[in-house]
Design an enzyme around this catalytic site. Structure first.
Site, PDB file in Angstrom:
ATOM      1  N   LYS A  14       2.339  26.047  -6.327  1.00 37.00           N
ATOM      2  CA  LYS A  14       1.902  26.133  -7.716  1.00 37.00           C
ATOM      3  C   LYS A  14       0.638  26.989  -7.855  1.00 37.00           C
ATOM      4  O   LYS A  14      -0.045  27.288  -6.863  1.00 37.00           O
ATOM      5  CB  LYS A  14       1.665  24.719  -8.259  1.00 37.00           C
ATOM      6  CG  LYS A  14       2.959  23.901  -8.399  1.00 37.00           C
ATOM      7  CD  LYS A  14       2.685  22.545  -9.042  1.00 37.00           C
ATOM      8  CE  LYS A  14       3.954  21.751  -9.232  1.00 37.00           C
ATOM      9  NZ  LYS A  14       3.688  20.444  -9.901  1.00 37.00           N
ATOM     10  N   TYR A  54      10.717  23.169 -16.786  1.00 36.50           N
ATOM     11  CA  TYR A  54      10.299  21.772 -16.907  1.00 36.50           C
ATOM     12  C   TYR A  54      10.864  21.118 -18.182  1.00 36.50           C
ATOM     13  O   TYR A  54      10.269  20.165 -18.681  1.00 36.50           O
ATOM     14  CB  TYR A  54       8.775  21.674 -16.891  1.00 36.50           C
ATOM     15  CG  TYR A  54       8.181  21.709 -15.490  1.00 36.50           C
ATOM     16  CD1 TYR A  54       8.448  20.693 -14.567  1.00 36.50           C
ATOM     17  CD2 TYR A  54       7.345  22.743 -15.079  1.00 36.50           C
ATOM     18  CE1 TYR A  54       7.908  20.708 -13.288  1.00 36.50           C
ATOM     19  CE2 TYR A  54       6.788  22.773 -13.793  1.00 36.50           C
ATOM     20  CZ  TYR A  54       7.078  21.746 -12.918  1.00 36.50           C
ATOM     21  OH  TYR A  54       6.541  21.756 -11.647  1.00 36.50           O
ATOM     22  N   ASN A 117      -1.144  19.782  -8.500  1.00 34.84           N
ATOM     23  CA  ASN A 117      -0.790  19.101  -7.254  1.00 34.84           C
ATOM     24  C   ASN A 117      -0.094  20.000  -6.233  1.00 34.84           C
ATOM     25  O   ASN A 117       0.711  19.537  -5.431  1.00 34.84           O
ATOM     26  CB  ASN A 117       0.011  17.828  -7.550  1.00 34.84           C
ATOM     27  CG  ASN A 117       1.310  18.119  -8.266  1.00 34.84           C
ATOM     28  OD1 ASN A 117       1.618  19.269  -8.559  1.00 34.84           O
ATOM     29  ND2 ASN A 117       2.074  17.073  -8.543  1.00 34.84           N
ATOM     30  N   HIS A 120       5.728  22.063  -6.029  1.00 33.37           N
ATOM     31  CA  HIS A 120       6.904  21.438  -6.656  1.00 33.37           C
ATOM     32  C   HIS A 120       8.005  21.346  -5.615  1.00 33.37           C
ATOM     33  O   HIS A 120       8.116  22.223  -4.756  1.00 33.37           O
ATOM     34  CB  HIS A 120       7.400  22.301  -7.825  1.00 33.37           C
ATOM     35  CG  HIS A 120       8.766  21.904  -8.302  1.00 33.37           C
ATOM     36  ND1 HIS A 120       8.976  20.901  -9.216  1.00 33.37           N
ATOM     37  CD2 HIS A 120      10.009  22.352  -7.944  1.00 33.37           C
ATOM     38  CE1 HIS A 120      10.275  20.753  -9.413  1.00 33.37           C
ATOM     39  NE2 HIS A 120      10.931  21.624  -8.656  1.00 33.37           N
ATOM     40  N   GLU A 131      17.760  24.749  -9.675  1.00 31.76           N
ATOM     41  CA  GLU A 131      16.424  25.351  -9.543  1.00 31.76           C
ATOM     42  C   GLU A 131      16.437  26.544  -8.589  1.00 31.76           C
ATOM     43  O   GLU A 131      15.708  27.522  -8.800  1.00 31.76           O
ATOM     44  CB  GLU A 131      15.422  24.279  -9.092  1.00 31.76           C
ATOM     45  CG  GLU A 131      15.202  23.229 -10.180  1.00 31.76           C
ATOM     46  CD  GLU A 131      14.231  22.127  -9.775  1.00 31.76           C
ATOM     47  OE1 GLU A 131      13.724  22.132  -8.636  1.00 31.76           O
ATOM     48  OE2 GLU A 131      13.985  21.247 -10.624  1.00 31.76           O
TER      49      GLU A 131
HETATM   50  P1  GDP Z   1       7.073  15.622  -9.093  1.00 32.88           P
HETATM   51  O1  GDP Z   1       8.571  15.575  -9.007  1.00 32.88           O
HETATM   52  O2  GDP Z   1       6.390  14.825  -7.994  1.00 32.88           O
HETATM   53  O3  GDP Z   1       6.532  17.032  -9.179  1.00 32.88           O
HETATM   54  O4  GDP Z   1       6.636  14.859 -10.434  1.00 32.88           O
HETATM   55  P2  GDP Z   1       7.280  14.828 -11.922  1.00 32.88           P
HETATM   56  O5  GDP Z   1       8.650  15.456 -11.927  1.00 32.88           O
HETATM   57  O6  GDP Z   1       7.142  13.430 -12.418  1.00 32.88           O
HETATM   58  O7  GDP Z   1       6.276  15.713 -12.773  1.00 32.88           O
HETATM   59  C1  GDP Z   1       6.338  17.130 -12.754  1.00 32.88           C
HETATM   60  C2  GDP Z   1       4.933  17.662 -12.690  1.00 32.88           C
HETATM   61  O8  GDP Z   1       4.242  17.326 -13.896  1.00 32.88           O
HETATM   62  C3  GDP Z   1       4.067  17.070 -11.573  1.00 32.88           C
HETATM   63  O9  GDP Z   1       4.276  17.673 -10.320  1.00 32.88           O
HETATM   64  C4  GDP Z   1       2.673  17.317 -12.108  1.00 32.88           C
HETATM   65  O10 GDP Z   1       2.271  18.696 -11.941  1.00 32.88           O
HETATM   66  C5  GDP Z   1       2.872  17.056 -13.599  1.00 32.88           C
HETATM   67  N1  GDP Z   1       2.604  15.645 -13.955  1.00 32.88           N
HETATM   68  C6  GDP Z   1       3.345  14.554 -13.619  1.00 32.88           C
HETATM   69  N2  GDP Z   1       2.810  13.421 -14.114  1.00 32.88           N
HETATM   70  C7  GDP Z   1       1.688  13.809 -14.789  1.00 32.88           C
HETATM   71  C8  GDP Z   1       0.714  13.093 -15.546  1.00 32.88           C
HETATM   72  O11 GDP Z   1       0.761  11.861 -15.690  1.00 32.88           O
HETATM   73  N3  GDP Z   1      -0.292  13.840 -16.111  1.00 32.88           N
HETATM   74  C9  GDP Z   1      -0.353  15.201 -15.972  1.00 32.88           C
HETATM   75  N4  GDP Z   1      -1.374  15.867 -16.552  1.00 32.88           N
HETATM   76  N5  GDP Z   1       0.552  15.912 -15.269  1.00 32.88           N
HETATM   77  C10 GDP Z   1       1.565  15.224 -14.687  1.00 32.88           C
END
Ligand code: GDP
Length: 145
Positions: A14, A54, A117, A120, A131
């Site tokens: 990222k 997303y 973080n 992805h 994807e």
């Molecule tokens: P992943 O599969 O571990 O990447 O997590 P998710 O699919 O739940 O979320 C996609 C991305 O959205 C995450 O990798 C983070 O960059 C972001 N994200 C997820 N949860 C949060 C949150 O509670 N707050 C914020 N600001 N970003 C989030």
């Protein structure tokens, strides 16, 4: 050699990790974990592309902030091959929130926050197929086989 089939998954280094010069370190972590890099690109996502990628999170309160982050600079999509590539990469990257990520995982090592973080990874074989298609054509994926 295990009999498990080798499969492909999609990762993205990222904009936080890519922009702070950690792409090489992240790639080393992934290669040390046994992944073979089958495709790589550097792209700067548009709002439309990040929003489409997303789309599943469209209704979430952090969607706008996530799109802003993912379009804030270049990122590095990767096609990665391993046995059980999808679940194994999820293990190697660690929990979404780096505070909860196991020591030694990519996010424990390189993530700044739950949003910024570092990486992805696709969360199912079906999503990996979609994807991978988002960033790589067939030519990238069959090269070198
Ligand atoms: P992943 O599969 O571990 O990447 O997590 P998710 O699919 O739940 O979320 C996609 C991305 O959205 C995450 O990798 C983070 O960059 C972001 N994200 C997820 N949860 C949060 C949150 O509670 N707050 C914020 N600001 N970003 C989030």
């Amino acid at each position: 050699m295990s009999d498990e089939p080798r499969t492909m998954t999609l990762a993205i280094i990222k904009p936080d990790a890519f922009g702070s010069g950690k792409a090489g370190a992240v790639l080393s972590t992934l290669e040390d974990a046994g992944f073979r890099i089958r495709g790589s690109r550097v792209v700067h996502l548009s709002d439309a592309a990040a929003g489409a990628f997303y789309a599943v999170h469209h209704e979430r309160p952090f969607f706008g902030s996530l799109v802003e982050f993912m379009t804030s600079g270049p990122c590095m999509p990767l096609a990665l091959e391993h046995e059980r590539a999808v679940p194994y990469l999820r293990e190697v990257i660690g929990a979404t929130d780096p505070a909860e990520a196991e020591p030694g995982t990519v996010r424990a090592l390189y993530a700044e926050s739950k949003e910024r973080n570092a990486i992805h990874a696709s969360d199912s074989d079906e999503n990996a197929r979609v994807e991978l298609g988002f960033f790589f054509g067939n030519v990238d994926l069959i090269a070198g086989r």
